[in-house]
Design an enzyme around this catalytic site. Structure first.
Site, PDB file in Angstrom:
ATOM      1  N   ARG A  21      54.305   2.352 -28.496  1.00  0.00           N
ATOM      2  CA  ARG A  21      53.536   1.167 -28.874  1.00  0.00           C
ATOM      3  C   ARG A  21      54.409   0.105 -29.529  1.00  0.00           C
ATOM      4  NH1 ARG A  21      47.758   3.678 -30.989  1.00  0.00           N
ATOM      5  NH2 ARG A  21      47.019   4.087 -28.884  1.00  0.00           N
ATOM      6  N   SER A 136      28.131  16.020 -30.952  1.00  0.00           N
ATOM      7  CA  SER A 136      28.974  14.826 -30.951  1.00  0.00           C
ATOM      8  C   SER A 136      29.229  14.354 -29.513  1.00  0.00           C
ATOM      9  CB  SER A 136      30.293  15.210 -31.652  1.00  0.00           C
ATOM     10  OG  SER A 136      31.221  14.159 -31.623  1.00  0.00           O
ATOM     11  N   HIS A 216      31.052  -1.603 -32.872  1.00  0.00           N
ATOM     12  CA  HIS A 216      31.266  -2.641 -31.855  1.00  0.00           C
ATOM     13  C   HIS A 216      29.991  -3.404 -31.504  1.00  0.00           C
ATOM     14  CE1 HIS A 216      35.463  -1.736 -31.278  1.00  0.00           C
ATOM     15  NE2 HIS A 216      35.117  -0.470 -31.457  1.00  0.00           N
ATOM     16  N   THR A 244      31.272  -1.540 -39.398  1.00  0.00           N
ATOM     17  CA  THR A 244      32.499  -2.069 -40.002  1.00  0.00           C
ATOM     18  C   THR A 244      32.295  -3.519 -40.418  1.00  0.00           C
ATOM     19  OG1 THR A 244      34.871  -2.426 -39.681  1.00  0.00           O
ATOM     20  CG2 THR A 244      33.487  -2.880 -37.803  1.00  0.00           C
ATOM     21  N   LYS A 247      35.379  -6.112 -37.789  1.00  0.00           N
ATOM     22  CA  LYS A 247      35.402  -6.616 -36.413  1.00  0.00           C
ATOM     23  C   LYS A 247      34.586  -7.908 -36.367  1.00  0.00           C
ATOM     24  CE  LYS A 247      37.166  -2.240 -34.990  1.00  0.00           C
ATOM     25  NZ  LYS A 247      36.971  -0.880 -34.490  1.00  0.00           N
TER      26      LYS A 247
END
Ligand SMILES: *Cc1c(COP(=O)(O)O)cnc(C)c1O
Length: 403
Positions: A21, A136, A216, A244, A247
């Site tokens: 990365r 999950s 999101h 969050t 974002k």
């Protein structure tokens, strides 16, 4: 052991697999969003960012910046402690009230990040509720997985967004055992959305709590923007909503909301909450200002959805293969790690367009992609330039399009 050699060898593996990365060195320019300065190889250029999770540009909204500066002048830079020991600032209290009200819950709790809120909440529930079984979704975020993994809960993984598979697993466990279903609303790499009402229905049938990561979706879905639970009218059926502030809200921090007893329980037993210093007051004030703005301005969400739909339609017309996203996320598939990175480099170097390549382990091998996130501030001219650049790069590198 030669530790230095060990580190170098493991990094070498990443290089060989084409998934080392490299961070783009950016200087964001308040007021110029989505444009930023990019520093690379001793040069600097203005670039247009097409992969930011500041989905609505709120990180640069004047009301948010003003609130942050004003609170910093008034209260100083840091909170001065953990929430328990001198660190609770009045802005934290106001923000928690706002989050509870926004998400249609009675109580909320803020954390230093969304990651910590997932890990701490799921970990605490798994450790404290004797014999808890957690169900999950297979594509849950790493922060949920880590919370569950380090708890004492028994873990069951259901196929992604597959309510029948979830029901099969719920039915396989002792009916008397305590259960929790953990999932996300918008999945950020494919842009698909969970069948929230159906998940609630099976969870209710089996007496399971529900935990939904709305990271999101926060700011972007529902009439006042609190998330998909609001849009789908199921806020009261989800036990714990998580989100969050980093974002679409544009700042930093995470939260959960739910019943007063549940929130008080995590506040009282959650170690990642208790033993970490509180967010700076300026951050809480900025998040509060951002949320207040987002609640009142549905037009920003309508514009956001229009931008995403327009980009998807235009790319489809040109044969670019995309994951079938039903959200604001536009994943353009490349299917090869090295090629994906080359496409990203090419866009940046020759077109001054920044889209980070998404490779394994963030997505499965063979599904490498450019994840494009149009915002309300990407205008038609920017979109024209993006599309022309993609056509050029795809041709240049010989990347496959739809037959
Ligand atoms: C980004 C992300 C988080 C973590 O939130 P932060 O506030 O960035 O720590 C949690 N869940 C999902 C699905 C995410 O994409």
């Amino acid at each position: 052991m030669d530790f230095e050699q060990f580190f170098a060898d493991r990094i070498g593996d990443l290089h060989r697999e084409g998934r080392y990365r490299i961070f783009a060195d950016l200087e964001r320019k308040a007021g110029a969003f989505p444009n930023a300065r990019n520093y690379r190889n001793g040069e600097e250029h203005d670039v247009t960012v097409w992969c930011s999770n500041d989905y609505l540009g709120m990180g640069q909204h004047p009301a948010v910046i003003d609130a942050m500066c004003e609170a910093a002048r008034k209260c100083g830079a840091g909170a001065g402690g953990t929430r328990n020991i001198s660190g609770t600032n009045h802005y934290h209290v106001l923000l928690e009230k706002e989050l509870a009200d926004w998400t249609r819950k009675e109580a909320a709790l803020i954390f230093t990040s969304g990651y910590v809120s997932n890990q701490t909440t799921l970990g605490t529930l798994g450790n404290q509720i004797p014999g808890l079984h957690i169900f999950s979704d297979a594509l849950n975020h790493n922060s949920m997985i880590e919370g569950i993994r380090h708890s004492k809960a028994q873990k069951h993984i259901f196929r992604h967004n597959d309510v029948a598979d979830l029901e099969r697993l719920l039915a396989s466990v002792d009916p008397a055992a305590p259960k929790l279903v953990a999932f996300e609303s918008v999945y950020s790499m494919d842009g698909d959305i969970a069948p929230m009402a159906d998940i609630c229905t099976v969870a209710e049938t089996y007496g399971a709590m529900t935990f939904c990561d709305e990271v999101h979706a926060v700011g972007m879905y529902g009439e006042t923007g609190s998330g998909v639970a609001e849009r789908d009218g199921v806020s009261d059926r989800i036990t714990i909503l998580q989100g969050t502030l980093a974002k679409a809200v544009g700042v930093i921090g995470g939260y959960i909301s739910g019943s007063p007893a549940m929130v008080d329980f995590i506040r009282s037993f959650g170690q990642g909450f208790i033993f970490s210093s509180a967010l700076p007051p300026s951050v809480a004030a900025a998040a509060l200002a951002s949320i207040r703005y987002l609640r009142e301005h549905n037009e920003i969400r309508l514009r956001h959805q229009e931008r995403a739909a327009t980009l998807k339609r235009r790319l489809s017309a040109l044969g670019f293969p995309q994951a079938p996203s039903v959200s604001h996320i536009v994943p353009v598939m490349v299917g090869d790690a090295a090629l994906c990175k080359q496409a990203s480099d090419d866009l940046l170097q020759r077109h001054r367009i920044y889209v980070q390549p998404i490779n394994y382990p963030t997505v499965p091998k063979g599904t490498e992609r450019l994840r494009i996130t149009p915002t309300p501030l990407h205008d038609d001219a920017m979109m024209d330039r993006l599309i022309a650049a993609l056509v050029d790069v795809w041709g240049h590198l010989g990347i496959k399009k739809a037959a």
